[in-house]
Design an enzyme around this catalytic site. Structure first.
Site, mmCIF file in Angstrom:
data_model
loop_
_atom_site.group_PDB
_atom_site.id
_atom_site.type_symbol
_atom_site.label_atom_id
_atom_site.label_comp_id
_atom_site.label_asym_id
_atom_site.label_seq_id
_atom_site.Cartn_x
_atom_site.Cartn_y
_atom_site.Cartn_z
ATOM 1 C CG ASP A 67 12.723 -6.759 -4.732
ATOM 2 O OD1 ASP A 67 11.707 -6.270 -5.251
ATOM 3 O OD2 ASP A 67 13.164 -6.401 -3.633
ATOM 4 C CG ASN A 136 15.502 -6.496 7.481
ATOM 5 O OD1 ASN A 136 15.335 -5.621 6.634
ATOM 6 N ND2 ASN A 136 15.608 -7.776 7.166
ATOM 7 C CG HIS A 138 15.144 -5.479 3.277
ATOM 8 N ND1 HIS A 138 14.369 -6.602 3.457
ATOM 9 C CD2 HIS A 138 14.279 -4.531 2.817
ATOM 10 C CE1 HIS A 138 13.127 -6.334 3.110
ATOM 11 N NE2 HIS A 138 13.047 -5.083 2.724
ATOM 12 C CD GLU A 143 15.988 -9.684 3.757
ATOM 13 O OE1 GLU A 143 16.114 -8.603 4.369
ATOM 14 O OE2 GLU A 143 14.882 -10.204 3.576
HETATM 15 P P1 PGA Z 1 7.147 -1.552 2.400
HETATM 16 O O1 PGA Z 1 8.468 -2.375 2.071
HETATM 17 O O2 PGA Z 1 7.129 -0.401 1.460
HETATM 18 O O3 PGA Z 1 6.012 -2.503 2.149
HETATM 19 O O4 PGA Z 1 7.244 -1.113 3.826
HETATM 20 C C1 PGA Z 1 9.660 -1.689 1.880
HETATM 21 C C2 PGA Z 1 10.806 -2.652 1.725
HETATM 22 O O5 PGA Z 1 10.758 -3.744 2.308
HETATM 23 O O6 PGA Z 1 11.777 -2.307 1.032
#
Ligand code: PGA
Length: 250
Positions: A67, A136, A138, A143
């Protein structure tokens, strides 16, 4: 999904790195699906060390990232293009043109999304997909929603994601609210998935992914249907699930 609990972030990073390196050695022309975020940094550091000492090479590897934010420049220090250069691409022998990070300037986002899916398909699909998980639930920027989206698409980030990402930006109003993300098609068609989750702030998401309903409200829950997915957790991220019978403690 195989779940393994390790002591800490370093052990999680090394365990995941070992799987990536084994694939790179057995299949030098492999296609890697890469993730950004703070979680995979230790894994990338391990790959950089192994590349520098000649254990692995990215010469024939191709990579596709999950992404990228929409609405910030490619050379913004918090763009995922810059993240990947800083943590991996600038330090390994990957040829320019062999790594891909989603990009749209917004003018023809639909075409850019279609092209990204097509380029992954034409490369033969992802051999090994690295994933983190959002607080959350995702995966990539898929999302929580009422349905799963199959294709690469433009998404509006969830409030929790925007809050979680705010730590990287000086001002709240600078935090991007839109992103281009691969959909569930690319992720679920990856031949192998390695997910990493560390820290107490991931414990609820991990619990909901493994123990709740398989639902687009918790996008990561769909990974339970993948035939070859492994999840590496540190003790903190595992603190709601460690008593479950199917968990391997290492
Ligand atoms: P993070 O993000 O590694 O910064 O915790 C993970 C994600 O949002 O997939």
């Amino acid at each position: 999904m195989i779940v393994k609990i390790l002591d800490d972030y370093e052990k999680v990073s090394e365990a995941a790195a070992l799987i990536v390196k084994a694939l790179m050695i057995s299949k030098p022309q492999c296609i890697l699906g890469l993730a950004t975020g703070s979680t995979p940094i230790g894994l990338y550091q391990s790959l950089v060390r192994s590349c520098k000492n000649g254990e692995i090479s990215f010469r024939d590897v191709r990579t596709f990232n999950l992404d990228e934010y929409v609405g910030i420049d490619m050379d913004h220090p918090e763009s995922y293009h810059c993240f990947m250069e800083k943590h991996l691409f600038d330090h390994v022998d990957i040829p320019k043109g062999s790594f891909h990070v989603p990009w749209t300037d917004g003018d023809n986002a639909e075409r850019d999304c279609e092209r990204y899916d097509r380029s992954i398909f034409e490369a033969g699909g992802i051999d090994l997909q690295i994933l983190g998980i959002g607080g959350n639930g995702h995966i990539a920027f898929n999302e929580p929603a009422d349905f799963f989206t199959e294709e690469t698409h433009i998404t509006t980030l969830d409030e929790r994601t925007i809050r979680d990402n705010a730590r990287f930006f000086d001002r709240m109003e600078d935090v991007p609210v839109k992103a281009m993300t691969v959909g569930m098609g690319v992720i679920m068609h990856a031949r192998r998935i390695v997910m990493l989750a560390t820290g107490a702030n991931k414990a609820d998401a991990v619990y909901r992914m493994l123990c709740g309903e398989i639902t687009p409200r918790v996008p990561a829950s769909v990974l339970r249907l993948h035939p070859d997915a492994v999840l590496f957790l540190d003790r903190e991220a595992a603190n709601r699930i460690e008593k479950l019978p199917f968990i391997h403690k290492m």
